[in-house]
Design an enzyme around this catalytic site. Structure first.
Site, short mmCIF file in Angstrom:
data_model
loop_
_atom_site.label_atom_id
_atom_site.label_comp_id
_atom_site.label_asym_id
_atom_site.label_seq_id
_atom_site.Cartn_x
_atom_site.Cartn_y
_atom_site.Cartn_z
CG ASN A 1 3.23 -0.55 2.66
OD1 ASN A 1 2.61 -1.52 2.22
ND2 ASN A 1 4.44 -0.24 2.25
N GLY A 2 2.08 -2.95 4.80
CA GLY A 2 2.78 -4.16 5.26
C GLY A 2 1.79 -5.21 5.69
CG HIS B 1 9.95 -33.01 -25.09
ND1 HIS B 1 10.29 -34.29 -25.50
CD2 HIS B 1 10.92 -32.20 -25.59
CE1 HIS B 1 11.42 -34.26 -26.18
NE2 HIS B 1 11.83 -33.00 -26.25
CB CYS C 1 -0.86 0.04 1.26
SG CYS C 1 -1.77 -1.47 1.55
CD GLU D 1 10.41 -9.19 -18.37
OE1 GLU D 1 10.32 -10.06 -17.47
OE2 GLU D 1 9.85 -8.10 -18.30
CE LYS E 1 6.75 -6.20 -18.08
NZ LYS E 1 7.76 -6.87 -17.32
CD1 TRP F 1 -2.98 -4.82 -4.64
CD2 TRP F 1 -1.32 -5.66 -3.42
NE1 TRP F 1 -2.60 -6.02 -5.20
CE2 TRP F 1 -1.60 -6.53 -4.49
CE3 TRP F 1 -0.31 -5.98 -2.53
CZ2 TRP F 1 -0.89 -7.72 -4.67
CZ3 TRP F 1 0.39 -7.16 -2.72
CH2 TRP F 1 0.09 -8.02 -3.78
CE LYS G 1 7.43 -0.53 -10.77
NZ LYS G 1 7.67 -1.19 -12.06
NE ARG H 1 4.06 2.15 -1.63
CZ ARG H 1 5.26 1.57 -1.46
NH1 ARG H 1 6.23 1.85 -2.31
NH2 ARG H 1 5.47 0.73 -0.48
CD GLU I 1 3.78 -7.41 -15.56
OE1 GLU I 1 3.53 -7.29 -14.35
OE2 GLU I 1 4.92 -7.26 -16.02
C1 AGP Z 1 7.38 -6.75 -13.44
O1 AGP Z 1 6.74 -6.38 -14.65
C2 AGP Z 1 6.40 -7.21 -12.42
N1 AGP Z 1 5.50 -6.17 -12.11
C3 AGP Z 1 6.99 -7.91 -11.22
O2 AGP Z 1 7.29 -9.20 -11.66
C4 AGP Z 1 8.28 -7.32 -10.59
O3 AGP Z 1 9.35 -7.47 -11.48
C5 AGP Z 1 8.60 -8.14 -9.33
O4 AGP Z 1 7.54 -7.96 -8.42
C6 AGP Z 1 9.91 -7.75 -8.66
O5 AGP Z 1 9.84 -6.41 -8.23
P1 AGP Z 1 11.23 -5.70 -7.79
O6 AGP Z 1 12.09 -5.66 -8.99
O7 AGP Z 1 10.80 -4.34 -7.32
O8 AGP Z 1 11.83 -6.53 -6.69
#
Ligand code: AGP
Length: 603
Positions: free
Chosen positions: A99-100, A499, A2, A476, A480, A75, A598, A27, A483
């Site tokens: 937050n946490g 396989h 959060c 990767e 992208k 969040w 994020k 966040r 997500e």
């Molecule tokens: C990346 O597109 C994602 N949103 C997510 O996988 C992110 O890379 C992951 O949570 C790690 O975050 P960080 O690099 O801040 O540790």
């Protein structure tokens, strides 16, 4: 995960709080709220399920006025998004934003309920608020109460607290989650992250775990977890407001993709000297084995790093998903080195992995984008990348500079171990210095990628395939896409598809094939034909060396000519744009995809 903020000073608190929350909405954004103390010392709480806009509408309908307050954008971790679960939470003595995660919240609730506390929400935060209240009832002093409560709370938390009988003061306590204090021209703020105070101050205090702050209009006092006053030095805020704004782009993600050449130049400028890597001695003591711990996109950068470091420096590299590493009792020894890769530097799993590695006596190096973040402060040595604030949930420019750090690490270790000639080292670094221009070339061709994105309109499934260095790149690219478009995408080693997973290929299903490694192009051609013969639509990412495969693809994008060792960096830009345009065409919320945040600062 959060965002929390607070303001106390001469100006209207609500305006300051909303400005801070807007900058923190990345966040977490399923509910939001504020608690504001008016001139008579009464606290008004306005909170609601939904985006920050919903809170703003509530405040327009029922304005509250005061010069001190706390704010929160959520969040959800405990309790679904709802008005009642939105923060702030409080008692008749105090209000809290958090937050946490409080891991022992059930135990605390049971104990406090038995003592007469009634809980309105499902949140762990309310348990924290009542724990603080209970301690405050005994001590009568905010700092003493927070010290006592911190001994009871287990988990991670950054808390902002206002006490009704301490008007115009905000108390903050940090354990495992980021919290900063900023002194501006008309008062002081607390916040989870720098973007919230960019308009307000030019420097800030980064709180450490266990520290408590008392923030007043004219400044802040800090205390340790025993309540003893401590002195702290403010750090200059290097990010400017424009950098944290969208800069005219439709989405932060597109802005941040377009920033990749610039931040690549800045990162190379920091870590390349006289044509060779200068990693500030991070690996000078030599290491016989490397373990890279990270999550998500950062973990994919680690996988590219593994390929590079093993190929160039012949150092065995294990890449561990941080959330697994921390519970797998890793086999580490003193000649090991653990590299933690993290954009935010606050990912709970990655931070925990760092702490575990340190507890085992292993040297830790961090590749981190946020200065002053937990990972950056806790590793033995932090290599801070220069991507600047990355606001979009989907990581793009941070990934680009993480890759650069992997290249530089591979070259540095290769030179140190004599597995890489000086000539080849200079050749690779020279290629890296030319990468920003190559990235710009990809970005200039985005119309081609936009057309390729149309091939993803109708599908709900997609494969990304690649071999060798292209395989982690495919992983990767797949992340992208999934997500931000919610397409169920999977990355597969191209040779492995037959396989089992090839059974999923259906007519018209898009398969993104990465073929940037000349030595593997014939193999990739076979794999492309395998999927095409089963009806797949092949979208090829090639280089000038492999573009002949285009005759077997439905769509092709040819990456700029670079040393083929460097194609993960240029292919990443192309796949980021592919995902971006596919998401835009679907009307997805590109910068704030559903269910995501994020920085995942909870387990
Ligand atoms: C990346 O597109 C994602 N949103 C997510 O996988 C992110 O890379 C992951 O949570 C790690 O975050 P960080 O690099 O801040 O540790």
């Amino acid at each position: 995960m959060c965002g929390i903020t607070g303001y106390t000073g001469k100006s209207d608190a609500v305006a300051r709080l909303l400005s801070g929350l807007r900058a923190l909405e990345y966040r977490g954004y399923d509910s939001a709220g504020v608690a504001v103390m008016d001139a008579q010392g009464a606290v008004h709480v306005v909170k609601t399920k939904g985006r920050l806009r919903a809170l703003e509408e509530r405040l327009e309908k029922c304005p509250v006025h005061g010069r001190c307050g706390i704010g929160h954008t959520r969040w959800a971790t405990h309790g679904a998004p709802s008005d009642v679960n939105a923060h702030p939470h409080g008692t008749d003595r105090l209000y809290v934003v958090h937050n946490g995660i409080i891991e022992n919240d059930r135990e605390l609730r049971a104990e406090l309920s038995a003592r007469g506390y009634n809980f309105l929400s499902e949140t762990d935060t309310e348990a924290a608020a009542c724990t603080i209240d209970s301690a405050y009832a005994e001590t009568g002093d905010p700092v003493a109460a927070l010290c006592a409560a911190a001994k009871r709370l287990r988990g991670s938390y950054a808390l902002g607290v206002i006490f009704l009988d301490h008007p115009n003061e905000i108390y903050a306590v940090r354990e495992g989650n980021p919290l900063i204090v900023a002194e501006g021209g008309d008062g002081c703020m607390i916040a989870s992250d720098i973007p919230a105070v960019l308009r307000f101050a030019r420097d800030c205090y980064v709180m450490e775990d266990g520290e408590i702050a008392c923030v007043r209009e004219d400044g802040a006092e800090f205390f340790d977890c025993q309540g003893k006053p401590i002195s702290k030095r403010a750090a200059a805020i290097e990010w400017n407001m424009e950098a944290a704004e969208r800069g005219g782009f439709a989405h932060f993600m597109l802005k941040e993709i377009h920033e990749e050449p610039l931040v690549a130049r800045q990162t190379l400028g920091r870590y390349v000297k006289d044509g060779l890597p200068d990693l500030r001695g991070a690996f000078d003591n030599g290491c016989e084995r490397l373990t890279i711990v990270a999550c998500g996109t950062a973990m994919h950068a680690g996988l590219v790093g593994k390929w590079l470091i093993e190929r160039i420096a012949r150092v065995p590299v294990e890449v561990c998903i941080a959330s697994e590493f921390r519970y797998n009792e890793p086999v580490l020894s003193p000649n090991h080195c653990v590299i933690a890769i993290s954009q935010s530097g606050e990912t709970a799993d990655t931070l925990a992995a760092v702490r575990l590695a340190k507890s085992l006596g292993v040297r830790t190096v961090g590749v981190v984008n946020v200065p002053g973040s937990s990972v950056a402060r806790e590793v033995d040595q932090a290599l801070i990348t220069c991507a600047g604030p990355e606001i979009s949930v989907a990581s793009t420019k941070a990934y680009a500079v993480q890759l650069l750090m992997m290249y530089l690490t591979a070259v540095q270790l290769g030179l140190g171990r004599g597995t890489l000639s000086m000539e080849r080292a200079r050749q690779i670094v020279s290629g890296l210095m030319a990468l920003p221009a190559a990235m710009e070339e990809v970005i200039r061709e985005d119309a081609q990628i936009r057309r390729m994105a149309a091939c993803l309109d109708e599908t709900e499934n997609c494969f990304f395939i690649g071999r060798g260095l292209d395989y982690p790149g495919a992983m990767e690219g797949s992340l992208k896409l999934k997500e931000i478009t919610y397409i169920h995408s999977e990355a597969y080693a191209a040779g492995e598809l037959k396989h089992g997973a090839i059974s999923l290929i259906t007519r018209g299903m898009p398969v993104v094939a990465l073929s940037t490694q000349a030595a593997l192009k014939e193999k990739m051609l076979s794999n492309m034909r395998e999927v095409a013969s089963r009806g797949a639509r092949v979208l090829l990412l090639a280089t000038p060396e492999t573009k002949e495969l285009a005759s077997d693809a439905d769509e092709t994008f040819v990456l700029p000519a670079t040393d083929e060792l460097l194609t993960p960096a240029t292919a990443a830009v192309a796949m980021q744009l592919l995902a971006y345009y596919a998401a835009v065409r679907r009307g997805c919320d590109v910068d704030k995809p559903r269910n995501l945040a994020k920085s995942v600062t909870v387990e």
